[in-house]
Design a protein around this motif. Sequence first.
Motif, PDB file in Angstrom:
ATOM      1  N   PRO A 155       0.811  -1.225   0.000  1.00 40.23           N
ATOM      2  CA  PRO A 155       0.000   0.000   0.000  1.00 40.23           C
ATOM      3  C   PRO A 155       0.842   1.271   0.000  1.00 40.23           C
ATOM      4  N   ALA A 156       1.946   1.274   0.747  1.00 40.24           N
ATOM      5  CA  ALA A 156       2.791   2.471   0.789  1.00 40.24           C
ATOM      6  C   ALA A 156       3.392   2.754  -0.585  1.00 40.24           C
ATOM      7  N   ARG A 157       3.814   1.696  -1.286  1.00 41.70           N
ATOM      8  CA  ARG A 157       4.368   1.877  -2.622  1.00 41.70           C
ATOM      9  C   ARG A 157       3.293   2.347  -3.593  1.00 41.70           C
ATOM     10  N   PHE A 158       2.091   1.825  -3.441  1.00 40.24           N
ATOM     11  CA  PHE A 158       0.981   2.260  -4.293  1.00 40.24           C
ATOM     12  C   PHE A 158       0.709   3.746  -4.099  1.00 40.24           C
ATOM     13  N   ALA A 159       0.735   4.192  -2.850  1.00 40.57           N
ATOM     14  CA  ALA A 159       0.525   5.612  -2.575  1.00 40.57           C
ATOM     15  C   ALA A 159       1.614   6.458  -3.232  1.00 40.57           C
ATOM     16  N   GLN A 160       2.855   5.960  -3.245  1.00 42.12           N
ATOM     17  CA  GLN A 160       3.945   6.679  -3.901  1.00 42.12           C
ATOM     18  C   GLN A 160       3.706   6.785  -5.409  1.00 42.12           C
ATOM     19  N   ILE A 161       3.204   5.716  -6.003  1.00 42.98           N
ATOM     20  CA  ILE A 161       2.945   5.721  -7.441  1.00 42.98           C
ATOM     21  C   ILE A 161       1.804   6.678  -7.778  1.00 42.98           C
ATOM     22  N   VAL A 162       0.778   6.725  -6.917  1.00 39.60           N
ATOM     23  CA  VAL A 162      -0.313   7.681  -7.113  1.00 39.60           C
ATOM     24  C   VAL A 162       0.229   9.106  -7.118  1.00 39.60           C
ATOM     25  N   GLU A 163       1.092   9.413  -6.167  1.00 40.27           N
ATOM     26  CA  GLU A 163       1.666  10.753  -6.087  1.00 40.27           C
ATOM     27  C   GLU A 163       2.584  11.023  -7.270  1.00 40.27           C
ATOM     28  N   LEU A 164       3.351  10.005  -7.693  1.00 35.94           N
ATOM     29  CA  LEU A 164       4.242  10.161  -8.852  1.00 35.94           C
ATOM     30  C   LEU A 164       3.436  10.487 -10.110  1.00 35.94           C
ATOM     31  N   ALA A 165       2.333   9.768 -10.319  1.00 31.99           N
ATOM     32  CA  ALA A 165       1.498  10.013 -11.493  1.00 31.99           C
ATOM     33  C   ALA A 165       0.877  11.408 -11.437  1.00 31.99           C
ATOM     34  N   ARG A 166       0.462  11.818 -10.244  1.00 32.45           N
ATOM     35  CA  ARG A 166      -0.121  13.153 -10.106  1.00 32.45           C
ATOM     36  C   ARG A 166       0.911  14.229 -10.406  1.00 32.45           C
TER      37      ARG A 166
END
Length: 493
Positions: free
Chosen positions: A257-268
């Motif tokens: 989940p923490a990595r997923f949150a990082q990817i969400v922020e990266l895409a944003r």
Amino acid sequence: MTSIGVNASPVLTESLAESTMSSTHTVHGSILSRYHWVLTLFEVFGDGLTVFGAVFGSYAIYRRLHLGLQVRYSFSALWTVAIAIAALYVILLDREGAYCLGNSLLRIKETEKSLRVSAQAFLLILPVTFFTNIQLSRWVFVFALVLAPVLQIIEKQMMLTALQSLRSSGDGVKRAIIYGAGANGRRVFSALIRSPKVGLRPVAFVDDNPGLSGQEIFEYAYRRDQSLKVLPEPITVEVLKKHQCDFLILAIRNIAPARFAQIVELARTAEVRLAFISGQNLETDLLTEYADLDGIMLKVVGRQPKNWYYALAKRPFDLIGSLALIALTAPIWLMIAIAIRLDSKGPILFSQKRVGVKGRNFDVFKFRSMYVDAPKYGYSPKDSIDPRITRVGRFLRRTSLDELPQLLNVLRGEMSLVGPRPEMPFIVENYSALQRQRLQVTPGITGLWQLSADRSELIHENIQYDLYYIHHRNLFMDCAILIHTLLFAMRGV
């Protein structure tokens, strides 16, 4: 048509990594491709024209085979019946999800929907013929029941061929990077190639496994025609921008989940859309839409759901409603203006920068309810004894009449009658990714938050009301919110 995942719990977490399980609701929704609206209109027109032709073809067969009483029907009668049946087919096809993304299960689902809708239309129309003046032969309906899905199969194949040709020229295509070069990534790659309706072109794989760097991944097919290289670098904003990426597709199982949150922020940060395969235990409070790609359910993050008839009717509804309300309340405007002028010094109207759809700032109008020396930007008062509020202002805020001038914002297209309330820029600057979903729809004068018991709290701290509205909005809901606002919500501070 798309499906939207929304958390059923009233308590929403601030962290994307700590998001809870969400339930799924089906709505008519937004689309991946920039040109999907145009493609959908062509598809709707093609389906309607095909069914229209099927009715006339059925009548020709009926006459040719000399069946029944051989009654001759006027051209106008056939025209009316054919249009009515075509419209009914399109409505039923839309309800069956015929205009959703992708080509699921080798286009078998499309044929299944055509057959089902033909049977439904037949069962709906046949009883009507007994109560109308147009007593069209039952033979015509029987032939149409068979002919319509056959012609639709041919029509769909012709449209697919034309679309493939259009996509091959690069028209309306967005570039996608697939994060994860394993079996899931390869399946997504193959499905996107077979789904020209989606309008995504995979341009590269990215994988954290250094052993895969430089490898070539081929599609699942008998002929190994198309392949992609695995990029040797990690997924970063720079990589996405370097390859002019429009979409980042996450195809890694069991991601933390923490990595997923990082990817969400990266895409944003990179300003690209993010998608991931459903069923990877990545259920979140993020607003998502579904695209069925040959049996692969792809969830796309960050786009509000739409339905085409609501989108078409929303603006006329706002214009007519705001003009009618301005005309009806014009005497109240005059009385309020006089009361404000007599009560305290300063202008009658108050304007303030607010953040609207897609983060665009605009000037919102209100009747002035505070003294002129009150700070222009600050958190709104939580009770009527706030020293910033004038005597007339207390009445205006308690009755919500201070919001009336926002009807002018509705006329200007900056606001809607119903929608999430717009907030001030200094508040929006600190929004989380979850809270920024409020900016995906046009803000409104009233909404679910105004009707809630949480109205005394900050708007963005009660995001569940706005998310629910975004997921489920339609004209009937807008009307219901307006009625409840007029009857029950005149209780501001």
